[in-house]
Design a protein around this motif. Structure first.
Motif, PDB file in Angstrom:
ATOM      1  N   PHE A  70      33.813 -13.650  29.095  1.00 50.88           N
ATOM      2  CA  PHE A  70      33.188 -14.843  29.658  1.00 50.88           C
ATOM      3  C   PHE A  70      31.890 -15.180  28.920  1.00 50.88           C
ATOM      4  CE2 PHE A  70      35.401 -13.971  33.882  1.00 50.88           C
ATOM      5  CZ  PHE A  70      36.326 -14.978  33.676  1.00 50.88           C
ATOM      6  N   MET A  71      31.080 -14.162  28.668  1.00 49.32           N
ATOM      7  CA  MET A  71      29.807 -14.379  27.988  1.00 49.32           C
ATOM      8  C   MET A  71      30.019 -14.895  26.569  1.00 49.32           C
ATOM      9  SD  MET A  71      27.255 -13.742  30.006  1.00 49.32           S
ATOM     10  CE  MET A  71      25.921 -13.565  28.823  1.00 49.32           C
ATOM     11  N   SER A  72      30.978 -14.321  25.873  1.00 49.89           N
ATOM     12  CA  SER A  72      31.238 -14.700  24.486  1.00 49.89           C
ATOM     13  C   SER A  72      31.746 -16.135  24.373  1.00 49.89           C
ATOM     14  CB  SER A  72      32.252 -13.735  23.875  1.00 49.89           C
ATOM     15  OG  SER A  72      32.590 -14.115  22.563  1.00 49.89           O
ATOM     16  N   ILE A  73      32.710 -16.481  25.203  1.00 52.94           N
ATOM     17  CA  ILE A  73      33.289 -17.826  25.140  1.00 52.94           C
ATOM     18  C   ILE A  73      32.270 -18.872  25.589  1.00 52.94           C
ATOM     19  CG2 ILE A  73      35.071 -19.329  26.099  1.00 52.94           C
ATOM     20  CD1 ILE A  73      36.939 -16.960  26.128  1.00 52.94           C
ATOM     21  N   THR A  74      31.485 -18.549  26.604  1.00 51.48           N
ATOM     22  CA  THR A  74      30.456 -19.484  27.051  1.00 51.48           C
ATOM     23  C   THR A  74      29.385 -19.665  25.982  1.00 51.48           C
ATOM     24  OG1 THR A  74      30.818 -18.711  29.317  1.00 51.48           O
ATOM     25  CG2 THR A  74      28.875 -20.069  28.929  1.00 51.48           C
ATOM     26  N   ALA A  75      29.075 -18.597  25.252  1.00 51.32           N
ATOM     27  CA  ALA A  75      28.119 -18.700  24.145  1.00 51.32           C
ATOM     28  C   ALA A  75      28.631 -19.679  23.091  1.00 51.32           C
ATOM     29  CB  ALA A  75      27.881 -17.329  23.524  1.00 51.32           C
ATOM     30  N   GLY A  76      29.918 -19.570  22.761  1.00 46.12           N
ATOM     31  CA  GLY A  76      30.498 -20.501  21.796  1.00 46.12           C
ATOM     32  C   GLY A  76      30.529 -21.927  22.316  1.00 46.12           C
TER      33      GLY A  76
ATOM     34  N   ILE B 191      17.483  -8.333  36.999  1.00 46.14           N
ATOM     35  CA  ILE B 191      18.576  -9.046  37.679  1.00 46.14           C
ATOM     36  C   ILE B 191      19.947  -8.634  37.148  1.00 46.14           C
ATOM     37  CG2 ILE B 191      19.563 -11.326  38.161  1.00 46.14           C
ATOM     38  CD1 ILE B 191      16.693 -12.408  38.186  1.00 46.14           C
ATOM     39  N   PRO B 192      20.218  -8.707  35.821  1.00 44.33           N
ATOM     40  CA  PRO B 192      21.537  -8.242  35.366  1.00 44.33           C
ATOM     41  C   PRO B 192      21.752  -6.753  35.617  1.00 44.33           C
ATOM     42  CG  PRO B 192      20.112  -8.725  33.488  1.00 44.33           C
ATOM     43  CD  PRO B 192      19.441  -9.279  34.702  1.00 44.33           C
ATOM     44  N   ILE B 193      20.693  -5.957  35.526  1.00 43.40           N
ATOM     45  CA  ILE B 193      20.835  -4.525  35.803  1.00 43.40           C
ATOM     46  C   ILE B 193      21.276  -4.314  37.251  1.00 43.40           C
ATOM     47  CG2 ILE B 193      19.553  -2.368  36.090  1.00 43.40           C
ATOM     48  CD1 ILE B 193      17.911  -3.107  33.650  1.00 43.40           C
TER      49      ILE B 193
ATOM     50  N   VAL C 180      30.151 -11.206  38.753  1.00 38.91           N
ATOM     51  CA  VAL C 180      28.862 -10.928  38.121  1.00 38.91           C
ATOM     52  C   VAL C 180      28.494 -12.043  37.153  1.00 38.91           C
ATOM     53  CG1 VAL C 180      27.621  -9.385  36.554  1.00 38.91           C
ATOM     54  CG2 VAL C 180      29.008  -8.430  38.394  1.00 38.91           C
ATOM     55  N   PHE C 181      29.494 -12.548  36.440  1.00 41.40           N
ATOM     56  CA  PHE C 181      29.226 -13.627  35.489  1.00 41.40           C
ATOM     57  C   PHE C 181      28.725 -14.877  36.202  1.00 41.40           C
ATOM     58  CE2 PHE C 181      30.763 -17.507  33.394  1.00 41.40           C
ATOM     59  CZ  PHE C 181      30.034 -17.435  32.222  1.00 41.40           C
TER      60      PHE C 181
ATOM     61  N   PHE D 177      36.316  -4.169  33.540  1.00 41.70           N
ATOM     62  CA  PHE D 177      35.228  -5.012  34.044  1.00 41.70           C
ATOM     63  C   PHE D 177      34.361  -5.517  32.895  1.00 41.70           C
ATOM     64  CE2 PHE D 177      30.618  -4.612  34.778  1.00 41.70           C
ATOM     65  CZ  PHE D 177      30.405  -5.779  35.501  1.00 41.70           C
ATOM     66  N   SER D 178      33.965  -4.616  32.008  1.00 41.25           N
ATOM     67  CA  SER D 178      33.095  -4.984  30.888  1.00 41.25           C
ATOM     68  C   SER D 178      33.791  -5.942  29.928  1.00 41.25           C
ATOM     69  CB  SER D 178      32.642  -3.728  30.138  1.00 41.25           C
ATOM     70  OG  SER D 178      31.921  -2.861  30.991  1.00 41.25           O
TER      71      SER D 178
END
Length: 258
Positions: free
Chosen positions: A196-202, A163-165, A44-45, A189-190
């Protein structure tokens, strides 16, 4: 830390690709009990991020080629000689802004903060509440608001939440089909997706701190921040992905009853 994470991540994906290039993260489904959850956390990421990264790269490429953006910079800035690296910059900007757009769809505020001497200010954009600013930066906020409204960018972003939904619902549906499915699968899963979202944001944040001495300004630091806060991104991504994917896990039950 972020560089190490991405190095490990892409090395791991390379191993999975070598095992079966048609599946890649699909190989993770073979892991007992939580294999489907781990696979969906990965897929999903990169599906969501990848989609908006590709679109952003194409948009930058078209706009840059149409208006000769890099050629203009080279003609007007002496040290700017990057015309031979245009592909690299298109890819870099595309990946950067692709993630910014994808992150905005998780209800996370995009922020710009600055501290120049004794002057501070911040500007934030939320997909529903729009722009909010403090300090001198708020004086020009109407330009951004007008641009977003006149080009319907705010409307497109709201519609893009579908799309994310859809991806979360599909992930929940696939997990729900597993014989070993439980609410723990949705949590795992969450957690993986949010990590992934958090680390990519950083990793994609732009942050700069300068200290300088001068005749008028002595030891007054200058700091700039541009992007998303990783912790806030983690919390929002986890809540969003958990609620929607958990709802998606019931689709399989509804289909069976029908």
């Amino acid at each position: 830390m972020s560089t190490l994470f991405f190095g490990i991540l892409f090395s791991f994906l390379g191993i999975l690709f070598a095992m079966n290039f048609r599946k890649t993260t699909g190989n993770l489904k073979e892991i007992p009990q939580f294999g489907q959850a781990i696979h969906q956390g990965f897929s999903v990421f990169y599906r969501g991020f990848g989609l908006f990264a590709i679109v952003s790269i194409i948009v930058f490429w078209v706009i840059g080629s149409k208006y000769n953006f890099f050629e203009y910079l080279e003609q007007n800035i002496d040290f700017f000689t990057v015309s031979k690296m245009k592909v690299f910059y298109y890819l870099t900007f595309g990946l950067q802004f692709g993630f910014y757009i994808w992150s905005s769809l998780h209800f996370a505020p995009f922020g710009f903060n600055y501290n120049v001497g004794n002057e501070k200010g911040n500007l934030a954009y939320h997909i529903f509440s729009g722009f909010k600013g403090e300090g001198s930066v708020s004086e020009g906020m109407w330009v951004l608001e007008n641009s977003f409204t006149s080009h319907h960018i705010d409307l497109y972003l709201k519609l893009a939440i579908i799309i994310p939904i859809a991806l979360f619902l599909y992930a929940g549906y696939k997990m729900g089909k597993s014989k070993t499915f439980s609410w723990k699968s949705v949590i795992l899963f969450s957690l993986i997706y949010s990590l992934f979202m958090s680390i990519t944001a950083g990793f994609t944040n732009l942050e700069m701190v300068l200290k300088y001495n001068g005749t008028d300004v002595i030891n007054k630091p200058t700091s700039l921040f541009f992007g998303f806060h990783p912790f806030g991104m983690f919390i929002r991504s986890f809540i969003f992905s958990f609620i929607v994917s958990y709802a998606g896990s019931f689709i399989n039950k509804i289909v069976k009853k029908a």
